[in-house]
Design a protein around this motif. Structure first.
Motif, PDB file in Angstrom:
ATOM      1  N   GLU A 155       0.864  -1.173   0.000  1.00 23.45           N
ATOM      2  CA  GLU A 155       0.000   0.000   0.000  1.00 23.45           C
ATOM      3  C   GLU A 155       0.908   1.232   0.000  1.00 23.45           C
ATOM      4  OE1 GLU A 155      -1.578   1.204   4.092  1.00 23.45           O
ATOM      5  OE2 GLU A 155      -1.502  -1.006   4.244  1.00 23.45           O
ATOM      6  N   HIS A 156       0.394   2.365  -0.482  1.00 23.65           N
ATOM      7  CA  HIS A 156       1.240   3.529  -0.710  1.00 23.65           C
ATOM      8  C   HIS A 156       0.639   4.766  -0.058  1.00 23.65           C
ATOM      9  CE1 HIS A 156       3.245   1.069  -3.774  1.00 23.65           C
ATOM     10  NE2 HIS A 156       2.026   0.761  -4.210  1.00 23.65           N
ATOM     11  N   ALA A 157       1.469   5.736   0.101  1.00 26.67           N
ATOM     12  CA  ALA A 157       1.053   7.051   0.596  1.00 26.67           C
ATOM     13  C   ALA A 157       1.698   8.119  -0.276  1.00 26.67           C
ATOM     14  CB  ALA A 157       1.463   7.240   2.053  1.00 26.67           C
ATOM     15  N   VAL A 158       0.890   9.092  -0.660  1.00 27.47           N
ATOM     16  CA  VAL A 158       1.357  10.207  -1.493  1.00 27.47           C
ATOM     17  C   VAL A 158       1.208  11.494  -0.699  1.00 27.47           C
ATOM     18  CG1 VAL A 158       0.986  11.518  -3.617  1.00 27.47           C
ATOM     19  CG2 VAL A 158       0.710   9.019  -3.629  1.00 27.47           C
ATOM     20  N   LYS A 159       2.271  12.275  -0.683  1.00 23.90           N
ATOM     21  CA  LYS A 159       2.164  13.609  -0.085  1.00 23.90           C
ATOM     22  C   LYS A 159       2.579  14.644  -1.120  1.00 23.90           C
ATOM     23  CE  LYS A 159       6.721  14.200   2.132  1.00 23.90           C
ATOM     24  NZ  LYS A 159       7.389  14.521   3.431  1.00 23.90           N
ATOM     25  N   TYR A 160       1.880  15.772  -1.094  1.00 20.81           N
ATOM     26  CA  TYR A 160       2.149  16.824  -2.080  1.00 20.81           C
ATOM     27  C   TYR A 160       1.881  18.178  -1.446  1.00 20.81           C
ATOM     28  CZ  TYR A 160      -2.944  17.000  -2.671  1.00 20.81           C
ATOM     29  OH  TYR A 160      -4.284  17.124  -2.446  1.00 20.81           O
ATOM     30  N   LYS A 161       2.438  19.196  -2.071  1.00 18.21           N
ATOM     31  CA  LYS A 161       2.253  20.573  -1.608  1.00 18.21           C
ATOM     32  C   LYS A 161       2.606  21.499  -2.754  1.00 18.21           C
ATOM     33  CE  LYS A 161       5.287  22.653   0.970  1.00 18.21           C
ATOM     34  NZ  LYS A 161       6.157  23.123   2.098  1.00 18.21           N
ATOM     35  N   SER A 162       1.864  22.590  -2.861  1.00 18.71           N
ATOM     36  CA  SER A 162       2.177  23.615  -3.860  1.00 18.71           C
ATOM     37  C   SER A 162       3.022  24.712  -3.213  1.00 18.71           C
ATOM     38  CB  SER A 162       0.897  24.209  -4.440  1.00 18.71           C
ATOM     39  OG  SER A 162       0.246  25.032  -3.476  1.00 18.71           O
ATOM     40  N   ASN A 163       3.530  25.574  -4.042  1.00 18.32           N
ATOM     41  CA  ASN A 163       4.359  26.662  -3.511  1.00 18.32           C
ATOM     42  C   ASN A 163       3.560  27.690  -2.721  1.00 18.32           C
ATOM     43  OD1 ASN A 163       2.999  27.445  -5.817  1.00 18.32           O
ATOM     44  ND2 ASN A 163       4.575  28.876  -6.482  1.00 18.32           N
ATOM     45  N   LYS A 164       2.234  27.610  -2.772  1.00 17.25           N
ATOM     46  CA  LYS A 164       1.397  28.528  -2.009  1.00 17.25           C
ATOM     47  C   LYS A 164       0.786  27.881  -0.771  1.00 17.25           C
ATOM     48  CE  LYS A 164       0.237  31.317  -6.068  1.00 17.25           C
ATOM     49  NZ  LYS A 164      -0.849  31.897  -6.909  1.00 17.25           N
TER      50      LYS A 164
END
Length: 355
Positions: A155-164
Motif C-alpha cells: 500500500e502507498h502514501a502520497v504527499k504533495y504541496k504547492s508553492n502557495k
C-alpha cells in the motif's frame, strides 16, 4: 515504535538474581531487526556509545534444534553493534528466535528474545520512476514503480504541496496511480511517494523511505520523471561548465599561437607622431640625414658658380647742357673701358659698365 524482539529487563532480573549481571542487563538497549525489501536483514542492539562489552548473537528457526551464531557482525570502532543476514539465511513464515550472549568478567550471560515473524519485519524500498501526466479537466495523474518483488502486497502514501501551501497533504493509495483533480496551472507542485506492506501480506509497521521528488507547475524547470530531472541537472551543473572551460582554453591557445588572428581581433591604433621622434631629437631636423640621403648626392645639388655685381648708369642726351656731375660731388669712378653704343630706338643713350 514498538518492535518485536525487544528484550525485557524484568525477565533478566528474575533469571539472574543479584550479582554483577543486572547492571549490564539494565544497560542493554534491546534488539531491532529489519528485513529490507526481502533481500537482506539487520539486527542491531546498540551503538558504540551505549555498549561497554561485546555481544554475540545466536538464532534459530522453529524447526531447527541447534542455534547458529551470526556470520557477519556489524561493528562500530571494534564494538559489535549488530548482525547482517544474507538472503539465503532468511526463512519467512516461521518463528525466528534470537539469543544474545554478553561476556562480562569472563562469565557469560544469555538474554533470550521474544519470538519474531520475518514477514512482519519487512521494510520495502522507496518507489522509483515517478511520472506526472496532464489529464482532461485540469487533472494530474501520478504514477510510479516499486523495486519490491511483490507489488500486490504494498500500500502507498502520497504527499504533495504547492508553492502557495503552508503544509503537506498526505493521502493513502492502494494501487500505483494517484489522481489530483482541479490543479492550478499557476502553482508549482511537489510530490513524494512511499510504500508499506499491506495487512494481507503482513503486519509490519515499517514504511519505506520517501521517494525522490517530482515537480509540476508553471515554475517547474523540468517536467517528467525523476531520471529526466537528474539528467538535465547533470548537464547544466557539470557538462556545461566543463565544456565552457575547454572552449575558453582552446581560444586562448589559438590567440597566443596565431599572430594574424590576434591582429584581426585586437587591431593596434597607429601613432604617427612617434615615427618623427628620431628626425627632431637625433638629427635636429636634418631631413636628408634622417632619410639617409648620401652626402655626395646632397653636394651635387649645391651651386658651384658666382656672379659679379653689375652697376648701370644712364647718360644725358648730347644737346643737353646739364653737366654729367656736380662740381661739389666726387668724381665718378673710372671707366675701365669705352662706353657701349647707344640703342637706335632709344632717345637716350645708355652706357653699361662692368666693375
Amino acid at each position: 515504535m514498538a518492535v518485536p524482539g525487544t528484550f525485557l529487563v524484568p525477565l533478566l532480573l528474575l533469571l539472574c538474581g543479584p550479582g554483577p549481571y543486572p547492571a549490564a542487563a539494565q544497560s542493554h538497549p534491546g534488539v531491532e531487526c529489519v528485513l529490507f525489501n526481502e533481500e537482506y536483514m539487520t539486527c542491531k542492539w546498540g551503538t558504540r556509545e551505549t555498549l561497554s562489552v561485546n555481544y554475540s548473537l545466536y538464532y534459530r528457526y522453529k524447526n531447527a534444534s541447534d542455534k547458529v551464531e551470526c556470520k557477519h557482525y556489524l561493528q562500530d570502532h571494534g564494538v559489535r553493534v549488530g548482525c547482517y543476514f544474507k538472503r539465503n539465511e532468511l526463512i519467512q513464515f516461521q518463528s525466528f528466535h534470537v539469543f544474545i550472549n554478553a561476556s562480562i568478567d569472563g562469565k557469560t550471560l544469555e538474554i533470550p528474545s521474544k519470538r519474531m515473524l520475518l514477514q512482519d519485519l519487512v521494510k520495502p524500498e522507496a518507489p522509483v520512476n515517478l511520472t506526472i501526466r496532464n489529464m482532461s479537466n485540469n487533472q494530474l495523474q501520478l504514477t510510479w514503480a516499486t523495486p519490491y518483488p511483490k507489488a500486490r502486497c504494498l500500500e502507498h502514501a502520497v504527499k504533495y504541496k504547492s508553492n502557495k501551501d503552508t503544509s503537506w497533504t498526505e493521502l493513502s493509495v492502494n494501487g500505483d496511480v494517484f489522481s489530483l483533480p482541479s490543479v492550478d496551472y499557476e502553482k508549482y507542485y511537489t510530490f513524494y511517494v512511499r510504500s508499506k506492506i499491506n495487512k494481507y501480506c503482513g503486519s509490519t509497521q515499517f514504511w519505506s523511505e520517501w521517494s525522490a521528488p517530482v515537480f509540476w507547475g508553471s515554475k517547474s524547470t523540468s517536467k517528467g520523471t525523476v531520471e529526466e530531472q537528474l539528467h538535465w541537472f547533470k548537464i547544466h551543473t557539470i557538462l556545461v561548465p566543463i565544456a565552457s572551460c575547454l572552449l575558453l582554453l582552446v581560444l586562448v591557445i589559438l590567440l597566443m599561437r596565431i599572430e594574424r588572428v590576434w591582429v584581426i581581433l585586437m587591431p593596434r591604433i597607429p601613432n604617427p607622431s612617434k615615427n618623427f621622434d628620431e628626425l627632431f631629437i637625433t638629427h635636429n631636423g636634418n631631413f636628408q640625414e634622417w632619410a639617409g640621403v648620401p652626402k655626395d648626392v646632397v653636394e651635387s645639388f649645391k651651386p658651384n658658380y658666382s656672379e659679379n655685381i653689375c652697376y648701370v648708369t644712364e647718360l644725358p642726351p648730347k644737346d643737353s647742357h646739364e653737366p654729367l656731375w656736380d662740381s661739389s660731388n666726387h668724381a665718378p669712378p673710372p671707366m675701365p673701358g669705352p662706353p657701349a653704343a647707344p640703342s637706335e630706338h632709344s632717345p637716350y643713350q645708355k652706357s653699361y659698365r662692368r666693375v
